[in-house]
Design a protein around this motif. Structure first.
Motif, PDB file in Angstrom:
ATOM      1  N   GLN A   2     -26.378 -25.634 -23.418  1.00 39.29           N
ATOM      2  CA  GLN A   2     -26.398 -24.217 -23.742  1.00 39.29           C
ATOM      3  C   GLN A   2     -25.684 -23.963 -25.064  1.00 39.29           C
ATOM      4  O   GLN A   2     -24.611 -24.510 -25.326  1.00 39.29           O
ATOM      5  CB  GLN A   2     -25.708 -23.419 -22.624  1.00 39.29           C
ATOM      6  CG  GLN A   2     -26.115 -21.976 -22.555  1.00 39.29           C
ATOM      7  CD  GLN A   2     -25.643 -21.330 -21.258  1.00 39.29           C
ATOM      8  OE1 GLN A   2     -24.790 -21.865 -20.565  1.00 39.29           O
ATOM      9  NE2 GLN A   2     -26.193 -20.173 -20.954  1.00 39.29           N
ATOM     10  N   LEU A   3     -26.311 -23.145 -25.911  1.00 39.12           N
ATOM     11  CA  LEU A   3     -25.707 -22.722 -27.160  1.00 39.12           C
ATOM     12  C   LEU A   3     -25.364 -21.252 -27.067  1.00 39.12           C
ATOM     13  O   LEU A   3     -26.091 -20.490 -26.430  1.00 39.12           O
ATOM     14  CB  LEU A   3     -26.675 -22.910 -28.324  1.00 39.12           C
ATOM     15  CG  LEU A   3     -26.812 -24.278 -28.990  1.00 39.12           C
ATOM     16  CD1 LEU A   3     -27.876 -24.211 -30.056  1.00 39.12           C
ATOM     17  CD2 LEU A   3     -25.489 -24.732 -29.561  1.00 39.12           C
ATOM     18  N   TRP A 116     -31.746 -23.461 -28.825  1.00 38.36           N
ATOM     19  CA  TRP A 116     -31.437 -22.167 -29.430  1.00 38.36           C
ATOM     20  C   TRP A 116     -30.505 -21.387 -28.507  1.00 38.36           C
ATOM     21  O   TRP A 116     -30.637 -21.433 -27.286  1.00 38.36           O
ATOM     22  CB  TRP A 116     -32.706 -21.355 -29.632  1.00 38.36           C
ATOM     23  CG  TRP A 116     -33.575 -21.895 -30.714  1.00 38.36           C
ATOM     24  CD1 TRP A 116     -34.447 -22.947 -30.624  1.00 38.36           C
ATOM     25  CD2 TRP A 116     -33.648 -21.428 -32.051  1.00 38.36           C
ATOM     26  NE1 TRP A 116     -35.058 -23.162 -31.826  1.00 38.36           N
ATOM     27  CE2 TRP A 116     -34.593 -22.250 -32.723  1.00 38.36           C
ATOM     28  CE3 TRP A 116     -33.021 -20.407 -32.756  1.00 38.36           C
ATOM     29  CZ2 TRP A 116     -34.913 -22.062 -34.068  1.00 38.36           C
ATOM     30  CZ3 TRP A 116     -33.352 -20.215 -34.089  1.00 38.36           C
ATOM     31  CH2 TRP A 116     -34.277 -21.037 -34.738  1.00 38.36           C
ATOM     32  N   GLY A 117     -29.595 -20.675 -29.146  1.00 37.80           N
ATOM     33  CA  GLY A 117     -28.718 -19.814 -28.379  1.00 37.80           C
ATOM     34  C   GLY A 117     -29.198 -18.376 -28.421  1.00 37.80           C
ATOM     35  O   GLY A 117     -30.102 -18.033 -29.182  1.00 37.80           O
ATOM     36  N   GLN A 118     -28.590 -17.551 -27.614  1.00 36.04           N
ATOM     37  CA  GLN A 118     -28.844 -16.118 -27.709  1.00 36.04           C
ATOM     38  C   GLN A 118     -28.207 -15.608 -28.991  1.00 36.04           C
ATOM     39  O   GLN A 118     -27.225 -16.151 -29.464  1.00 36.04           O
ATOM     40  CB  GLN A 118     -28.240 -15.407 -26.495  1.00 36.04           C
ATOM     41  CG  GLN A 118     -28.977 -15.725 -25.204  1.00 36.04           C
ATOM     42  CD  GLN A 118     -28.428 -14.938 -24.038  1.00 36.04           C
ATOM     43  OE1 GLN A 118     -27.240 -14.589 -24.010  1.00 36.04           O
ATOM     44  NE2 GLN A 118     -29.262 -14.642 -23.068  1.00 36.04           N
ATOM     45  N   GLY A 119     -28.754 -14.590 -29.534  1.00 37.32           N
ATOM     46  CA  GLY A 119     -28.290 -14.087 -30.811  1.00 37.32           C
ATOM     47  C   GLY A 119     -27.084 -13.177 -30.691  1.00 37.32           C
ATOM     48  O   GLY A 119     -26.702 -12.722 -29.611  1.00 37.32           O
ATOM     49  N   THR A 120     -26.495 -12.918 -31.842  1.00 33.29           N
ATOM     50  CA  THR A 120     -25.401 -11.958 -31.940  1.00 33.29           C
ATOM     51  C   THR A 120     -25.753 -10.984 -33.058  1.00 33.29           C
ATOM     52  O   THR A 120     -26.190 -11.382 -34.137  1.00 33.29           O
ATOM     53  CB  THR A 120     -24.054 -12.667 -32.189  1.00 33.29           C
ATOM     54  OG1 THR A 120     -22.992 -11.713 -32.169  1.00 33.29           O
ATOM     55  CG2 THR A 120     -24.030 -13.435 -33.502  1.00 33.29           C
ATOM     56  N   LEU A 121     -25.573  -9.704 -32.783  1.00 35.81           N
ATOM     57  CA  LEU A 121     -25.999  -8.666 -33.710  1.00 35.81           C
ATOM     58  C   LEU A 121     -24.943  -8.412 -34.776  1.00 35.81           C
ATOM     59  O   LEU A 121     -23.774  -8.169 -34.456  1.00 35.81           O
ATOM     60  CB  LEU A 121     -26.288  -7.370 -32.957  1.00 35.81           C
ATOM     61  CG  LEU A 121     -26.675  -6.150 -33.801  1.00 35.81           C
ATOM     62  CD1 LEU A 121     -27.969  -6.400 -34.564  1.00 35.81           C
ATOM     63  CD2 LEU A 121     -26.794  -4.919 -32.905  1.00 35.81           C
ATOM     64  N   VAL A 122     -25.384  -8.436 -36.012  1.00 34.92           N
ATOM     65  CA  VAL A 122     -24.535  -8.089 -37.149  1.00 34.92           C
ATOM     66  C   VAL A 122     -25.106  -6.825 -37.786  1.00 34.92           C
ATOM     67  O   VAL A 122     -26.275  -6.793 -38.162  1.00 34.92           O
ATOM     68  CB  VAL A 122     -24.501  -9.228 -38.183  1.00 34.92           C
ATOM     69  CG1 VAL A 122     -23.795  -8.778 -39.453  1.00 34.92           C
ATOM     70  CG2 VAL A 122     -23.822 -10.457 -37.588  1.00 34.92           C
ATOM     71  N   THR A 123     -24.274  -5.805 -37.872  1.00 31.10           N
ATOM     72  CA  THR A 123     -24.684  -4.546 -38.474  1.00 31.10           C
ATOM     73  C   THR A 123     -23.761  -4.239 -39.646  1.00 31.10           C
ATOM     74  O   THR A 123     -22.541  -4.152 -39.467  1.00 31.10           O
ATOM     75  CB  THR A 123     -24.638  -3.398 -37.458  1.00 31.10           C
ATOM     76  OG1 THR A 123     -25.453  -3.729 -36.325  1.00 31.10           O
ATOM     77  CG2 THR A 123     -25.153  -2.103 -38.087  1.00 31.10           C
ATOM     78  N   VAL A 124     -24.350  -4.109 -40.814  1.00 33.19           N
ATOM     79  CA  VAL A 124     -23.584  -3.795 -42.016  1.00 33.19           C
ATOM     80  C   VAL A 124     -23.952  -2.377 -42.443  1.00 33.19           C
ATOM     81  O   VAL A 124     -25.063  -2.121 -42.893  1.00 33.19           O
ATOM     82  CB  VAL A 124     -23.872  -4.790 -43.146  1.00 33.19           C
ATOM     83  CG1 VAL A 124     -22.954  -4.500 -44.340  1.00 33.19           C
ATOM     84  CG2 VAL A 124     -23.691  -6.223 -42.662  1.00 33.19           C
TER      85      VAL A 124
END
Length: 126
Positions: A2-3, A116-124
């Protein structure tokens, strides 16, 4: 196996974030690790951001992040870090990490990455 990608969040333009890719069930130092991102509204496209290979620790960066992002391994924590500085609104995306058992022949070819891992949201945004 798991990633997991973590470290995303909301940041102002010009700010920094540090994303971590960690794993359970295998050792990341034995894999090439790539970071990809998916922009809002483009659910089927993943853009390559950065990758670090097993061979000699070669690193690769997309032109749009060169000089702002840094990828490195933290083997003590079984992690790969993506340090993102000078963030821009156009960096807003879901960021994913992926692992390849063999150094990809084409660094941004998603089918060369095995896990592949689940993503992480980056908001700029200001």
């Amino acid at each position: 196996v798991q990633l997991q990608a973590s470290g995303g969040g909301l940041v102002q333009p010009g700010g920094s974030l540090r994303l971590s890719c960690t794993a359970s069930g295998f050792t990341l130092a034995n894999y090439a690790i790539g970071w990809f991102r998916r922009f809002p509204g483009k659910e089927r496209e993943r853009e390559g951001v950065s990758s670090i290979y097993r061979t000699h620790g070669y690193t690769f960066y997309a032109e749009v992040v060169e000089g702002r992002f840094t990828i490195y391994r933290d083997n003590a924590k079984n992690a790969v870090i993506l340090q993102m500085n000078s963030l821009k609104p156009e960096d807003t995306a879901v960021y994913y990490c992926a692992a390849a058992q063999h150094d990809p022949r084409l660094v941004w070819a998603t089918d060369e990455y095995d896990h592949w891992g689940q993503g992480t949201l980056v908001t700029v945004s200001s």
